[in-house]
Design a protein around this motif. Structure first.
Motif, PDB file in Angstrom:
ATOM      1  N   UNK A  28       0.828  -1.212   0.000  1.00 49.44           N
ATOM      2  CA  UNK A  28       0.000   0.000   0.000  1.00 49.44           C
ATOM      3  C   UNK A  28       0.862   1.263   0.000  1.00 49.44           C
ATOM      4  N   UNK A  29       1.931   1.234   0.816  1.00 46.29           N
ATOM      5  CA  UNK A  29       2.821   2.391   0.877  1.00 46.29           C
ATOM      6  C   UNK A  29       3.480   2.654  -0.480  1.00 46.29           C
ATOM      7  N   UNK A  30       3.879   1.595  -1.153  1.00 49.71           N
ATOM      8  CA  UNK A  30       4.523   1.741  -2.463  1.00 49.71           C
ATOM      9  C   UNK A  30       3.533   2.301  -3.491  1.00 49.71           C
ATOM     10  N   UNK A  31       2.301   1.760  -3.465  1.00 53.29           N
ATOM     11  CA  UNK A  31       1.277   2.217  -4.419  1.00 53.29           C
ATOM     12  C   UNK A  31       0.918   3.681  -4.179  1.00 53.29           C
ATOM     13  N   UNK A  32       0.907   4.080  -2.883  1.00 54.73           N
ATOM     14  CA  UNK A  32       0.531   5.468  -2.553  1.00 54.73           C
ATOM     15  C   UNK A  32       1.541   6.468  -3.088  1.00 54.73           C
ATOM     16  N   UNK A  33       2.772   6.012  -3.286  1.00 50.83           N
ATOM     17  CA  UNK A  33       3.829   6.916  -3.767  1.00 50.83           C
ATOM     18  C   UNK A  33       3.818   7.084  -5.289  1.00 50.83           C
ATOM     19  N   UNK A  34       3.027   6.258  -5.978  1.00 49.96           N
ATOM     20  CA  UNK A  34       2.986   6.333  -7.447  1.00 49.96           C
ATOM     21  C   UNK A  34       2.247   7.588  -7.923  1.00 49.96           C
TER      22      UNK A  34
END
Length: 430
Positions: free
Chosen positions: A424-430
């Motif tokens: 989720x954290x990685x996706x939020x940074x996209x």
């Protein structure tokens, strides 16, 4: 046989000596052994002892192949690890008479381990010493006909204290070795504290001399028609059998502790001997299908595709199973039997099933001859089939394996949640 597990030069030398002994003395003696025993089912088979076996024992002693199993905690132990002895066990498994010739056959090995690990000095002197010398044989009486003995808490045989004696009453069956005229002692498991709130402290193991009053051999049990004389698998009754209080092993309520200490290494030994049987069955298979005198539709059997696939399957399955058993043995050596419980359970389920499959393919390649008396394949199959029941049936071990795996679920769930959080954290940074 080869292994990726390192073994010492001493054990390599023992392997060579033992292999030569089994291949060129024990296997050639099998026909003599059966002839000396006499006809299957004859009453004389329970009295006469094949002299060729005693000759082989003398040879094994002279070659330094005697009591190889004996655990390291006994002063006269050869000092082999479970892994090292397992490697030698496979070689002994290639002949049904080799283990006894080396004084390494069940149930004596397990019983000697009980005396060595848990016995008093007096018990060791009276029973362990003559067992180690091969002067007597023994039996372990646990299984009962009236209850599901795969759950040993069900055992009903009673062991009752009466002054300076214990009184034992109960019915047992499939007591291997009890038919042998050399059987001098039984280790008997029964309940002596049935009201104990801890089900695993209700049972005890007690020593009963085979000539004690009140013991009755009811009948020999057959395995697919084989009586396994003079060893046998007996149904027997203990009718108010009295023994001195000092015959109790380790103490009241210690039966489960003793049995678990006895069975862990024993299961590995059974598995490695079974792998030896599988290897020999595969050799019969190979010899049969490559025999130039045996052709079908203008080809040797090996030239038909199905046989090639069967040979390859047997080779792969044997090697896979061996590695599993050796890993279990190595884990026992490094961390103890309790830490190796899961590996032992997996081996106990997988190895007999694998061996039966290998033998079955060999039987099929022999046609009608495979199920007859001219080849040892039918007897191999009957003997190995019992291993899916002996020392705990497949189902008990499979449940244990499942429980071990299910314990990982909580940690896996937490691991998965951490992965999802990071996702989720990685996706939020996209």
């Amino acid at each position: 046989m080869s292994t990726f597990f390192a073994i010492s030069p001493r054990v390599e030398a023992l392997k060579k000596t033992l292999s030569d002994f089994v291949e060129f003395e024990c296997i050639p003696a099998e026909a003599v052994h059966h002839k000396q025993l006499g006809r299957e089912g004859s009453a004389e088979r329970w009295k006469s002892l094949p002299s060729v076996t005693e000759h082989l024992k003398t040879r094994a002693k002279s070659l330094g192949l005697w009591n190889l199993f004996l655990p390291s905690y006994y002063p006269e132990s050869p000092g082999l690890t479970n892994l090292e002895y397992g490697v030698l066990c496979e070689i002994m498994g290639r002949s049904p008479i080799a283990a006894e010739a080396c004084n390494c056959s069940a149930p004596d090995t397990g019983n000697m381990e009980v005396f060595a690990k848990y016995g008093t000095p007096a018990q060791k002197q009276k029973w362990l010493v003559p067992l180690m010398e091969g002067k007597i044989r023994s039996a372990f009486a646990m299984t009962e006909p009236a209850v599901a003995s795969s759950d040993a808490t069900n055992i009903e045989t009673r062991i009752v204290r009466d002054g300076n004696e214990y009184v034992v009453t109960g019915r047992k069956w499939w007591i291997s070795g009890a038919g042998d005229p050399r059987c001098a002692v039984y280790l008997v498991m029964g309940k002596n504290d049935p009201d104990n709130s801890n089900q695993h402290k209700q049972q005890s193991v007690i020593i009963i001399p085979a000539d004690a009053k009140g013991i009755k051999i009811v009948r020999p049990m057959t395995v697919f028609g084989y009586d396994d004389a003079p060893h046998g698998h007996m149904e027997m009754i203990f009718d108010n059998v009295r023994v001195p209080a000092e015959n109790m092993v380790l103490g009241d309520g210690r039966g489960f502790e003793i049995v678990q200490g006895r069975l862990g290494p024993g299961r590995i030994h059974h598995c490695m001997r079974a792998i030896g049987i599988a290897e020999r069955a595969l050799e019969y298979h190979l010899l049969r299908i490559t025999d130039p005198k045996r052709t079908a539709f203008g080809k040797t059997l090996s030239q038909h595709g199905k046989q090639s696939f069967d040979i390859a399957a047997s080779r792969m399955e044997i090697d896979q199973a061996r590695m599993l058993v050796l890993r279990a043995a190595a884990t026992m050596d490094a961390k103890g039997p309790k830490a190796a419980m899961n590996e032992i359970a997996m081996a106990k389920v997988i190895v007999p099933a694998m061996t039966l499959a290998v033998i079955d393919r060999a039987i099929q390649s022999h046609g009608a001859g495979g199920v007859g008396q001219d080849f040892p394949l039918a007897y191999m199959y009957a003997s190995v089939r019992t291993l899916r029941i002996a020392d705990g049936p497949d189902e008990v071990h499979t449940v244990q394996i499942a429980k071990h795996e299910l314990k990982r679920a909580t940690a896996l769930r937490a691991h998965e949640q951490k992965q999802l959080g990071n996702q989720k954290q990685m996706l939020a940074k996209l």
